[in-house]
Structure formats: structure tokens, C-alpha cells
Design a protein around this motif. Sequence first.
Motif, PDB file in Angstrom:
ATOM      1  N   UNK A 166       0.853  -1.171   0.000  1.00  0.00           N
ATOM      2  CA  UNK A 166       0.000   0.000   0.000  1.00  0.00           C
ATOM      3  C   UNK A 166       0.898   1.234   0.000  1.00  0.00           C
ATOM      4  N   UNK A 167       0.392   2.410  -0.441  1.00  0.00           N
ATOM      5  CA  UNK A 167       1.241   3.604  -0.339  1.00  0.00           C
ATOM      6  C   UNK A 167       1.639   3.857   1.114  1.00  0.00           C
ATOM      7  N   UNK A 168       2.821   4.427   1.285  1.00  0.00           N
ATOM      8  CA  UNK A 168       3.305   4.696   2.639  1.00  0.00           C
ATOM      9  C   UNK A 168       3.861   6.110   2.710  1.00  0.00           C
ATOM     10  N   UNK A 169       3.253   6.937   3.558  1.00  0.00           N
ATOM     11  CA  UNK A 169       3.764   8.280   3.797  1.00  0.00           C
ATOM     12  C   UNK A 169       4.861   8.204   4.844  1.00  0.00           C
ATOM     13  N   UNK A 170       6.033   8.703   4.497  1.00  0.00           N
ATOM     14  CA  UNK A 170       7.162   8.702   5.421  1.00  0.00           C
ATOM     15  C   UNK A 170       7.079   9.966   6.270  1.00  0.00           C
ATOM     16  N   UNK A 171       7.116   9.804   7.583  1.00  0.00           N
ATOM     17  CA  UNK A 171       6.937  10.925   8.496  1.00  0.00           C
ATOM     18  C   UNK A 171       8.205  11.159   9.312  1.00  0.00           C
ATOM     19  N   UNK A 172       8.216  12.290  10.033  1.00  0.00           N
ATOM     20  CA  UNK A 172       9.345  12.548  10.929  1.00  0.00           C
ATOM     21  C   UNK A 172       9.378  11.513  12.044  1.00  0.00           C
ATOM     22  N   UNK A 173       8.221  10.940  12.379  1.00  0.00           N
ATOM     23  CA  UNK A 173       8.214   9.852  13.354  1.00  0.00           C
ATOM     24  C   UNK A 173       8.985   8.646  12.860  1.00  0.00           C
ATOM     25  N   UNK A 174       8.818   8.332  11.565  1.00  0.00           N
ATOM     26  CA  UNK A 174       9.568   7.219  10.977  1.00  0.00           C
ATOM     27  C   UNK A 174      11.073   7.486  11.029  1.00  0.00           C
ATOM     28  N   UNK A 175      11.481   8.717  10.703  1.00  0.00           N
ATOM     29  CA  UNK A 175      12.906   9.027  10.705  1.00  0.00           C
ATOM     30  C   UNK A 175      13.474   8.984  12.118  1.00  0.00           C
ATOM     31  N   UNK A 176      12.687   9.394  13.099  1.00  0.00           N
ATOM     32  CA  UNK A 176      13.148   9.335  14.491  1.00  0.00           C
ATOM     33  C   UNK A 176      13.300   7.888  14.953  1.00  0.00           C
ATOM     34  N   UNK A 192       6.414  12.835   2.069  1.00  0.00           N
ATOM     35  CA  UNK A 192       6.293  12.160   0.774  1.00  0.00           C
ATOM     36  C   UNK A 192       5.692  10.768   0.961  1.00  0.00           C
ATOM     37  N   UNK A 193       4.893  10.358  -0.010  1.00  0.00           N
ATOM     38  CA  UNK A 193       4.267   9.030   0.007  1.00  0.00           C
ATOM     39  C   UNK A 193       4.895   8.157  -1.069  1.00  0.00           C
ATOM     40  N   UNK A 194       5.288   6.956  -0.684  1.00  0.00           N
ATOM     41  CA  UNK A 194       6.014   6.065  -1.575  1.00  0.00           C
ATOM     42  C   UNK A 194       5.171   4.864  -1.986  1.00  0.00           C
ATOM     43  N   UNK A 195       5.295   4.488  -3.261  1.00  0.00           N
ATOM     44  CA  UNK A 195       4.683   3.272  -3.784  1.00  0.00           C
ATOM     45  C   UNK A 195       5.756   2.514  -4.558  1.00  0.00           C
ATOM     46  N   UNK A 196       5.436   1.265  -4.944  1.00  0.00           N
ATOM     47  CA  UNK A 196       6.437   0.442  -5.623  1.00  0.00           C
ATOM     48  C   UNK A 196       5.796  -0.421  -6.698  1.00  0.00           C
ATOM     49  N   UNK A 197       6.578  -0.647  -7.752  1.00  0.00           N
ATOM     50  CA  UNK A 197       6.210  -1.539  -8.848  1.00  0.00           C
ATOM     51  C   UNK A 197       7.412  -2.442  -9.117  1.00  0.00           C
ATOM     52  N   UNK A 198       7.152  -3.738  -9.353  1.00  0.00           N
ATOM     53  CA  UNK A 198       8.233  -4.677  -9.653  1.00  0.00           C
ATOM     54  C   UNK A 198       7.971  -5.391 -10.964  1.00  0.00           C
ATOM     55  N   UNK A 199       9.058  -5.752 -11.644  1.00  0.00           N
ATOM     56  CA  UNK A 199       8.992  -6.559 -12.849  1.00  0.00           C
ATOM     57  C   UNK A 199       9.901  -7.771 -12.680  1.00  0.00           C
ATOM     58  N   UNK A 200       9.376  -8.953 -12.946  1.00  0.00           N
ATOM     59  CA  UNK A 200      10.166 -10.177 -12.854  1.00  0.00           C
ATOM     60  C   UNK A 200      11.072 -10.247 -14.078  1.00  0.00           C
ATOM     61  N   UNK A 201      12.394 -10.311 -13.845  1.00  0.00           N
ATOM     62  CA  UNK A 201      13.341 -10.305 -14.959  1.00  0.00           C
ATOM     63  C   UNK A 201      14.137 -11.605 -15.059  1.00  0.00           C
ATOM     64  N   UNK A 202      13.908 -12.545 -14.147  1.00  0.00           N
ATOM     65  CA  UNK A 202      14.622 -13.813 -14.224  1.00  0.00           C
ATOM     66  C   UNK A 202      14.057 -14.842 -13.276  1.00  0.00           C
ATOM     67  N   UNK A 203      14.229 -16.120 -13.623  1.00  0.00           N
ATOM     68  CA  UNK A 203      13.783 -17.250 -12.802  1.00  0.00           C
ATOM     69  C   UNK A 203      14.790 -18.384 -12.952  1.00  0.00           C
ATOM     70  N   UNK A 204      15.037 -19.073 -11.835  1.00  0.00           N
ATOM     71  CA  UNK A 204      15.900 -20.256 -11.896  1.00  0.00           C
ATOM     72  C   UNK A 204      15.498 -21.214 -10.771  1.00  0.00           C
TER      73      UNK A 204
END
Length: 349
Positions: free
Chosen positions: A23-33, A102-114
Motif C-alpha cells: 500500500x502507499x506509505x507516507x514517510x513521516x518525521x516519526x519514521x525518521x526518528x 512524501x508518500x512512496x509506492x512500488x512496482x516490480x517486474x520479474x526479470x529472471x527465474x531459476x
Amino acid sequence: MSKTNKGNFFEDFTVGQVIRHATPRTVTVGDTSLYSALYGSRFAVQSADSFAQAIGYPRAPVDDLLVFHTVFGKTVPDISLNAIANLGYAGGRFLAPVYPGDSLTAVSKVIGLRENSSGTSGVVYVRSTGFNQDGVEVLDYVRWVMVRKGDVNAPTPEPVIPTLPSALAPDALGDAVPLLDIENWRDDLSGSTARFGDYQVGERIDHVDGMTVEEAEHMLATRLYQNTAKVHFNQFTEGQGRFGRRLIYGGHVISLARALSFNGLANAFHVAAINGGRHVAPLFAGNTVFAWSEVLDAQPLAGREDVGALRLRTIATKDQPTDGFPSRDGDDYDPSVILDLDYWVLIPR
């Protein structure tokens, strides 16, 4: 259709697959502390608005590794909920500064399998990208992780192993740092007089100090990043597993080593890139982490007179001080080594 998430197993991944993570995550000064409380990081730019503003930032940016762990945590429920171990990293670039709010989100792409020879697990290679609320890329990196198979009889995929760079070029660095007014950089406040020209290729630095990890600390840290990997939390199941106890998140070791590196690299304020990394051995609560670094390269940055780049190799150990610089001999590491990390940092000239 089940409403609960059991996570993806190795056979659920396909090369080219794109996953948008909740889920999106807003990074706060509490997180940095809290991050500071967990690791004791003291780099001045990330510690004080006044210091950061004096050299040209609008305010103190979020620690680079807190950004990395937050983006990484977004990927875990889809990529590594059923992981056995996170194995390594390559091609990591910090592309834009992140500030509290700032609020962070992420996207991933599978580029290999073994698939592994045991037939019970396999290695998944993914490229993950973190974005802020405006769609700006703040981080991009590749990691590979060993994931269990849910069905050992599932077909074996054709192996695809991506070609990854051994290191990022210096011209790919520096995007996350504004042009700085280095005349206002105060060594008495940063903690060191050593700048770019004071480090030599081949130089080794013992960071001297050690930090003992407590069970509650590593679990609290992993929850801070919303990293839900089972191996870090569930003693009921992990007590019956390979190690008989919870495994500490590898990123926790990276942050400990980075914090320890302040003693010797206090002015290396920004992690610009992760060239490669390997979690050599597991870490458990009760172990004490030490670290040393070697300068692999030193490069000026085109068009910038304010900062230069040092390529570092940092080795972290458990229960072994690093005044003897324990490392590897051929294919074998010293038994104390738990992390081998190759990365670029920026430091004032």
C-alpha cells in the motif's frame, strides 16, 4: 475465491510479469526518528534541517536506506512472503530526494527465474522501482530472492538469468542531491575533516564500534518497513525450520553497517547507488555486528565541483571485531562475515 493472501510461490512467477504493490506509505518525521533510534545513524545532512538547509536542501532528506527499506517492504507481500532468504542486490540507483511527508509506492517486474536443483524452491530476480506521490522515480534496484514452491510437482520453468552490471558508472550518480553550497559545509558539525581528496583507492577503514542486536529491535525495524516476510516474525513456524529461530531481515544488517561506518566516513552523507550486495550468512538476535570498509574507487562527478563519489565495499561481521579486516579467500568467506556490500557514496570535495 480466498480473501486472504498466502503469497506467491516460485511457480506463480513468470518472466516479464509486472506487479503493482500495495500500500502507499507516507514517510513521516516519526519514521525518521524511529529509524535513528534503531540504528543510531548520525550523518549530519539527514540529522538536522539547519545543516541541510545551510548547504542547499529545503530540509533534511529522509535517510537513503530508510527509503530503500520502505520501498523494499512494499514488495514483500507479493515477491518474498514465502521466501527462504533474500540473496543479493545489483544496479540500485537513488534517483530523487525523499522528504518527510512524501508518500512512496512500488512496482516490480520479474526479470529472471531459476529453479533450484532440489526442486523445492527457486530464485526469482525482480527489478523494483519506488515512486513518490507525484510519480517521480526515487529508487530503482534489482534483487534476487529464494522462494519456496507451493507445489513441488509444478513444471520447471526455462531458466532465465539476467545480465546485471558489476557497478554503476559515475555519470549515473548524483541525481538525488541538489547542487550544494559546500562553503557552508561545517566539518566541526559533520563530525570529520576528511573529504573526497583525503581517501585513497585501496584504503581500508576499521569502523571500530559494534552493535548488539536484540530480538525486539529487529522485529520492530521490519514492521516499520511493513515487511511481512514470515521468517522474521513467526517463532511458532520458524522454531520448526532450518535455524530454529527468527531470521533477521538482511536490510537491518545493511543499516547497522551503514550507521557504524560513520566512524571513519562521517562526511559520506549520501548513498548514491548499490552496485551489488550479498547476504553471506544469517544474523540472529544476541549477535554483535561490526564493520569495515575498503575504498574501491574515487571519482569526480561531471559538472559538479561540490561533491565526489567514493565506491566502497563494506564488510559486516557477527561477533568478530574488524581490526583484522576479515573478508574472503577465494570462494570462501571468513566464518564471521554476514554482509558484503558494494556501493557508491557522495562526499564533499
